[in-house]
Design a protein around this motif. Structure first.
Motif, PDB file in Angstrom:
ATOM      1  N   THR B 270       0.858  -1.186   0.000  1.00  0.00           N
ATOM      2  CA  THR B 270       0.000   0.000   0.000  1.00  0.00           C
ATOM      3  C   THR B 270       0.895   1.236   0.000  1.00  0.00           C
ATOM      4  O   THR B 270       2.103   1.147   0.226  1.00  0.00           O
ATOM      5  N   GLY B 271       0.274   2.359  -0.239  1.00  0.00           N
ATOM      6  CA  GLY B 271       0.942   3.640  -0.075  1.00  0.00           C
ATOM      7  C   GLY B 271       2.182   3.777  -0.935  1.00  0.00           C
ATOM      8  O   GLY B 271       2.208   3.387  -2.104  1.00  0.00           O
ATOM      9  N   ALA B 272       3.224   4.328  -0.328  1.00  0.00           N
ATOM     10  CA  ALA B 272       4.439   4.618  -1.072  1.00  0.00           C
ATOM     11  C   ALA B 272       5.095   3.343  -1.598  1.00  0.00           C
ATOM     12  O   ALA B 272       5.692   3.338  -2.681  1.00  0.00           O
ATOM     13  N   ASP B 275       3.272   2.373  -4.736  1.00  0.00           N
ATOM     14  CA  ASP B 275       3.634   3.289  -5.817  1.00  0.00           C
ATOM     15  C   ASP B 275       5.026   2.965  -6.351  1.00  0.00           C
ATOM     16  O   ASP B 275       5.241   2.902  -7.570  1.00  0.00           O
ATOM     17  N   ALA B 378      -5.797   2.485  -6.166  1.00  0.00           N
ATOM     18  CA  ALA B 378      -5.469   3.303  -4.995  1.00  0.00           C
ATOM     19  C   ALA B 378      -5.428   4.796  -5.322  1.00  0.00           C
ATOM     20  O   ALA B 378      -5.305   5.624  -4.425  1.00  0.00           O
TER      21      ALA B 378
END
Lengths: 410, 384
Positions: B270-272, B275, B378
């Protein structure tokens, strides 16, 4: 970009993706020669600058895409577009039938490429392209199963496409993209979504062609997010008729928004001269002039430098016959009946009505940027006002631009 | 065919003429300055020794943080620079500048699966089969080895196809299609056509800058190499190891060099971290074409890791020339809606006319597709 209305998607909506159900079969290739593919494959890998690769008359089947990379001055020559047939009906690999990259002064002539999985002949990054007497065809007829582009030079300079035939492309039969100094002449494009398309290109002459039974006959387009905005195209002396085939393009592609019954379409392109064409029986409009606002783009998906307005357009000296009688759009159909009666016709030229407010001087476009139409009535759809008050007229378009010079290949 | 130096050629020929000797010495690497050697053995970078595929003397194996998906094949990568040719020059973004004489190889193999020679498994990793010095060929099906040789005129790409006896790889300039059966724990067995590229198709990916039209390696860049590798003597950071062994000049400490996310298929990010993994995947799988200088610059879609968010990264971008590759979807990425994003369609589909990448895969990468879908889902926004 601000509010984006969507006239072209709306126009095409009803008939998009019409090609469903049982697919007709294409050409039976069971008796095609399957050994020759290795010969041509190796010849292309071994090609030296200046080579002429002769392909004999015959019917040859290919299961892999062919490519030529980084070799200048190569000529691929068959014995005729009906004599030398390269079929890719059984293609298992490759996004094109033939991909030519980084190979200047490339010539392909006198052969046919049939039933590729994707594009038929793509040529990218070449200075000097000659396509002559080549037929590209999807032999099952118009179908969403067909590949996208037939003859497809892109990112190239000095492009000549002549005496060729493109049939059945699910995008454009003849497509020149992101290129400059282009002549497309004396070709035949039929049963494609777009017959001939010049996109994000500069300095193009399109003449002497027959565009018939496509969804749209000849398109001059600009798309956003590309390094090169196109401008400077002449479309003249073409026969553009019966381009009424239901749109079988893939939803999402730019041409999927083209209404069936379009003769010549200018979208977001500048400096375009359309003259001496013979336009007949294109059921929506013989000529459509539209802006990027009619393309259905998301305003989040368009780079800031994109100019959506068609400017410096000159339509003159064409002949118009029939057409406009059965537009591929319910609102236009209603408008036709309201303004012209149940058997009446829309005018030959349709304009979505968008002008760049930042360019106005005393409320009017400077002469150099105007849309000039001197050979027909124009339907101004009044897009900026939500199509509230469409008007038919001539006076607002009574102007002229200097003729564009003829394209000369280097 | 010219070789240099001559005495090495003699050694190479002698080796090539024999059946692989179980106790044969390490292969002797050779830079072949011209011509098209018919056998991979001629290059001496890797060769069969008994039931092992051994690295040549002073040949360095390496791996990437996140790798190109190639129909689930595992890959053994090597690099070798001849004595005296000098180190490669470090660049922060671009692929390192290797000297004339450099030879890079990439061997594609599968763990064998029950059912026969053409049955291969989608499981495992390089480390299951490679001990830092050689690849254990027990339970392995070798497919092909691609050679990139830095000659005076530039890089040359040559594909070699392993024979059925798995003793030798021979030049296959026209490539090949191998009909394999993929055995997976996650899906029923299925046949697929594994495509060995022809030499022009090699160029289709490796000409990463269309302005000069030159073939280049893709993987050996700082961000891809900046990770530990299990060498025979133990693990070490690859940039540090290359510097120490004279392969590379000008590299900073690994902590100061860029590093792509190392993604091995985990789907709970998830999140960074999500990405970073997604951008690393797009980088190594797509950006060799989808850059501002690459062959896919025609599309206006640029996927290098430094490309800022916006239409050119796919956000709400209408396709240019996708044809059926749109999958009937309107935008490359619809933030928050992977099912309406062309990206995901192009990764899911196995139609040759619509799939991405255009070359190098026949089957879908389910994990990679799920990663990109999760990344898109996301995102906030939609396309209005």
């Amino acid at each position: 970009m601000t509010m984006l209305t969507r006239i072209l998607p709306a126009l095409a909506g009803a008939l998009a993706l019409a090609a469903c159900g049982g697919q007709p079969e294409g050409r039976d290739t069971s008796d095609f020669d399957r050994d020759y593919q290795a010969v041509l494959h190796e010849a292309l890998l071994d090609a030296q600058p200046g080579d002429v690769i002769e392909i004999p008359a015959g019917r040859f089947a290919f299961e892999r895409g062919l490519s030529l990379s980084g070799v200048s001055g190569v000529t691929i020559r068959g014995a005729g577009m009906d004599e030398t047939i390269l079929s890719f009906a059984g293609q298992r690999q490759g996004a094109e039938g033939l991909l030519v990259s980084n190979s200047d002064n490339f010539t392909i002539e006198n052969l046919a490429v049939e039933d590729t999985a994707g594009d038929a002949i793509k040529i990218t990054g070449a200075d000097g392209v000659v396509i002559r007497g080549v037929r590209v065809e999807w032999t099952r007829g118009p179908s969403a199963e067909n590949g996208a582009y037939g003859l497809y030079p892109v990112l190239s300079r000095n492009v000549l496409i002549e005496d060729s035939v493109a049939i059945g492309a699910s995008d454009a039969g003849i497509y020149v993209g992101q290129s400059e100094t282009i002549i497309v002449r004396n070709n035949r494009a039929e049963y494609n979504v777009a017959g001939i398309e010049i996109e994000n290109s500069n300095n193009a002459d399109v003449y002497g062609n027959v565009a018939v039974n496509n969804t749209g006959g000849i398109l001059v387009f600009n798309m956003p997010n590309l390094p090169r905005p196109g401008s400077g195209t002449r479309v003249f002396d073409n026969d553009v008729h019966e381009n009424n085939t239901a749109n079988f393009g893939h939803r999402g592609t730019p041409v999927a928004n083209v209404p069936a019954g379009t003769g010549i379409l200018i979208n977001a392109n500048d400096d375009v001269e359309i003259f001496n064409n013979r336009l007949r029986n294109n059921r929506t409009a013989h000529v459509i002039i539209s802006s990027g606002y009619s393309s259905g783009f998301s305003d989040l998906g368009v780079s800031d430098d994109f100019d959506p307005y068609p400017e410096r357009i000159h339509v003159h000296s064409n002949s118009y016959e029939g057409g406009g009688n059965n537009p591929d759009n319910m609102e236009l159909q209603a408008l036709r009946i309201m303004k012209f009666g149940p058997t009446g016709r829309l005018p030959p030229v349709f304009w979505d009505g968008y002008v760049n407010p930042n360019r106005l001087v005393d409320g009017a476009l400077p002469d150099a940027l105007r849309i000039c139409v001197t050979d027909a009535d124009v339907l101004n759809a009044d897009g900026p006002n939500g199509y509230a008050d469409p008007q038919v007229g001539r006076e607002a378009f009574d102007c002229a631009h200097e003729p564009r010079p003829a394209v000369v290949l280097d | 065919m010219l070789r240099a130096p001559a005495f090495l050629a003699a050694v190479t020929l002698a080796l090539a003429a024999c059946e692989p000797a179980p106790e044969g010495g390490a292969p002797q690497p050779d830079f072949i300055a011209e011509g098209r050697p018919l056998s991979l053995d001629d290059w001496g970078q890797i060769a069969r020794r008994g039931d092992r595929l051994a690295l040549g003397e002073a040949v360095t194996a390496y791996d990437l943080n996140t790798a190109l998906f190639s129909d689930h094949a595992l890959k053994l990568r090597t690099v070798w620079i001849p004595d005296g040719a000098g180190p490669a020059q470090y660049h922060e973004r671009a692929v390192f500048e290797f000297p004339v004489g450099t030879v890079i190889t990439k061997t594609f193999f599968y763990p064998a699966a029950p059912g026969g020679f053409d049955h291969v498994s989608d499981e495992g990793a390089l480390g299951d089969h490679f001990d830092g010095a050689a690849l254990d060929l027990n339970g392995v099906r070798l497919i092909e080895t691609r050679v990139l040789a830095r000659r005076a005129s530039g890089w040359e790409a040559l594909p070699y196809l392993w024979n059925e006896a798995q003793t030798e790889a021979v030049l296959a300039r026209t490539g090949a299609i191998l009909d394999l059966t993929l055995i997976s724990a996650a899906a029923p067995a299925r046949g697929f056509p594994y495509a060995v590229p022809d030499v022009n198709q090699c160029a289709a990916c490796h000409i990463t800058d269309a302005r000069d039209g030159a073939v280049r390696p893709i993987g050996p860049a700082a961000r891809h190499l900046n990770r530990d590798f299990a060498y025979a003597h133990g693990p070490a950071n690859q940039l540090a190891h290359w510097t120490e062994t004279g392969l590379l000049d000008g590299a900073p400490e690994p902590e100061a060099a860029p590093r792509a996310a190392r993604w091995d298929g985990e789907l709970t990010l998830t999140g960074a971290a999500l990405d970073a993994a997604a951008r690393a995947y797009l980088d190594i799988n797509c950006a060799h074409c989808h850059s501002r200088t690459g062959p896919a610059r025609t599309s206006g879609l640029y996927l290098e890791p430094w490309e800022p968010d916006g239409p050119n990264l796919g956000r709400c971008k209408p396709p240019i020339a996708a044809g059926r590759g749109t999958g009937g979807r309107l935008h490359s990425i619809v933030p928050g809606d992977s099912a309406q994003s062309i990206f995901v369609y192009r990764m899911e589909t196995e139609r040759v006319s619509a799939m991405m990448p255009e070359l190098g895969r026949s089957v879908t990468d389910p994990a990679g597709t799920a990663l990109i879908a999760a990344w898109i889902d996301a995102m906030a926004g939609g396309c209005g």
